[in-house]
Design an enzyme around this catalytic site. Structure first.
Site, PDB file in Angstrom:
ATOM      1  N   LYS A  83       0.858  -1.189   0.000  1.00 27.30           N
ATOM      2  CA  LYS A  83       0.000   0.000   0.000  1.00 27.30           C
ATOM      3  C   LYS A  83       0.893   1.236   0.000  1.00 27.30           C
ATOM      4  CE  LYS A  83      -4.401   0.992   2.249  1.00 27.30           C
ATOM      5  NZ  LYS A  83      -5.124   0.857   3.514  1.00 27.30           N
TER       6      LYS A  83
HETATM    7  O1  G3P Z   1      -9.312   1.957   4.434  1.00 26.40           O
HETATM    8  C1  G3P Z   1      -9.012   3.231   4.907  1.00 26.40           C
HETATM    9  C2  G3P Z   1      -9.658   3.413   6.215  1.00 26.40           C
HETATM   10  O2  G3P Z   1      -9.046   2.627   7.181  1.00 26.40           O
HETATM   11  C3  G3P Z   1      -9.779   4.823   6.664  1.00 26.40           C
HETATM   12  O3  G3P Z   1     -10.987   4.869   7.307  1.00 26.40           O
HETATM   13  O4  G3P Z   1     -12.707   5.778   8.768  1.00 26.40           O
HETATM   14  O5  G3P Z   1     -10.290   6.424   9.099  1.00 26.40           O
HETATM   15  O6  G3P Z   1     -11.558   7.284   7.162  1.00 26.40           O
HETATM   16  P1  G3P Z   1     -11.422   6.175   8.127  1.00 26.40           P
END
Ligand code: G3P
Length: 214
Positions: A83
């Site tokens: 990633k």
């Molecule tokens: O896959 C990316 C994710 O982990 C980010 O999620 O909820 O932190 O925007 P969030």
């Protein structure tokens, strides 16, 4: 549509894996922190549970550092996908790793042009972040439709991983938009199983079964 779980917590991954619906796992530095493990240990353990497609993120910001980290991560397991953040150095690293046959997932994608560039560099996957776009008042689903259309127009093989999923409705909309993959937090996968009428129906059937025995 494939479903990945967006977590580095091994117990959560094992539980979803045992349900038979899991196609992969995505992690990032914040999720690794939450898991209480370091990246290497977490990826090692996860690779003993799931078949394939485990994203582990590099933290270097320069191209050489990213490639070096990626090669180290690949020693853990061939199931790993590297990633890489959506930057100029990131896409240079994607080009190099793709040439070496290593799969990449370009993350922190917030525009269709970024997704176009990532595909041009040869990314295996791009990860547009839905929730974070919604947070700033942008239309995250329009982004998924746009990326899908661009990839179809030019037959890019890059697959779309809908990330930053915050609700079952996000998952549903991604599936309707034809996204290849949604990476979903554990709790939201569990929520997807539920419907109140299913529970009511089971209760009623059990009650009637008991009555029918008398
Ligand atoms: O896959 C990316 C994710 O982990 C980010 O999620 O909820 O932190 O925007 P969030």
């Amino acid at each position: 549509m494939k479903i990945y779980v967006d977590t580095a917590i091994v117990d959560e991954i094992r539980q979803v894996w045992e349900l038979g619906i899991l196609d992969g796992v995505t992690t990032n530095p914040s999720l690794i922190l939450k898991s209480g493990r370091n990246l290497t240990d977490a990826l090692k353990e996860i690779s003993q549970i799931v078949d394939d497609c485990i994203s582990g993120e590099v933290i270097s910001l320069d191209y050489q550092g990213m490639v070096k980290e990626a090669l180290e991560l690949m020693k853990i397991s061939k199931k790993i996908v590297i990633k890489i953040p959506m930057t100029k150095d990131g896409l240079k690293a994607v080009k190099e790793l793709t040439a070496q046959g290593i799969r990449t997932n370009v993350t922190l994608v917030f525009s269709a042009n970024q997704a176009l560039l990532a595909a041009k560099a040869g990314a295996t996957y791009v990860s547009p972040f839905l929730g974070r776009l919604d947070d700033v008042g942008e239309d995250s689903m329009q982004l998924i439709h746009d990326i899908k259309q661009i990839y179809q127009n030019y037959q890019f093989p890059t697959q779309i991983i809908c990330a930053s999923i915050r609700s079952p409705l996000h998952v549903l909309k991604c599936a309707k938009a034809g996204a290849d993959i949604a990476t979903v937090p554990y709790k939201i996968i569990m929520d997807m199983f539920n419907h109140p009428l299913t529970n009511v129906g089971i209760d009623r059937f059990l009650q009637d079964y008991e009555k029918s025995k008398k």
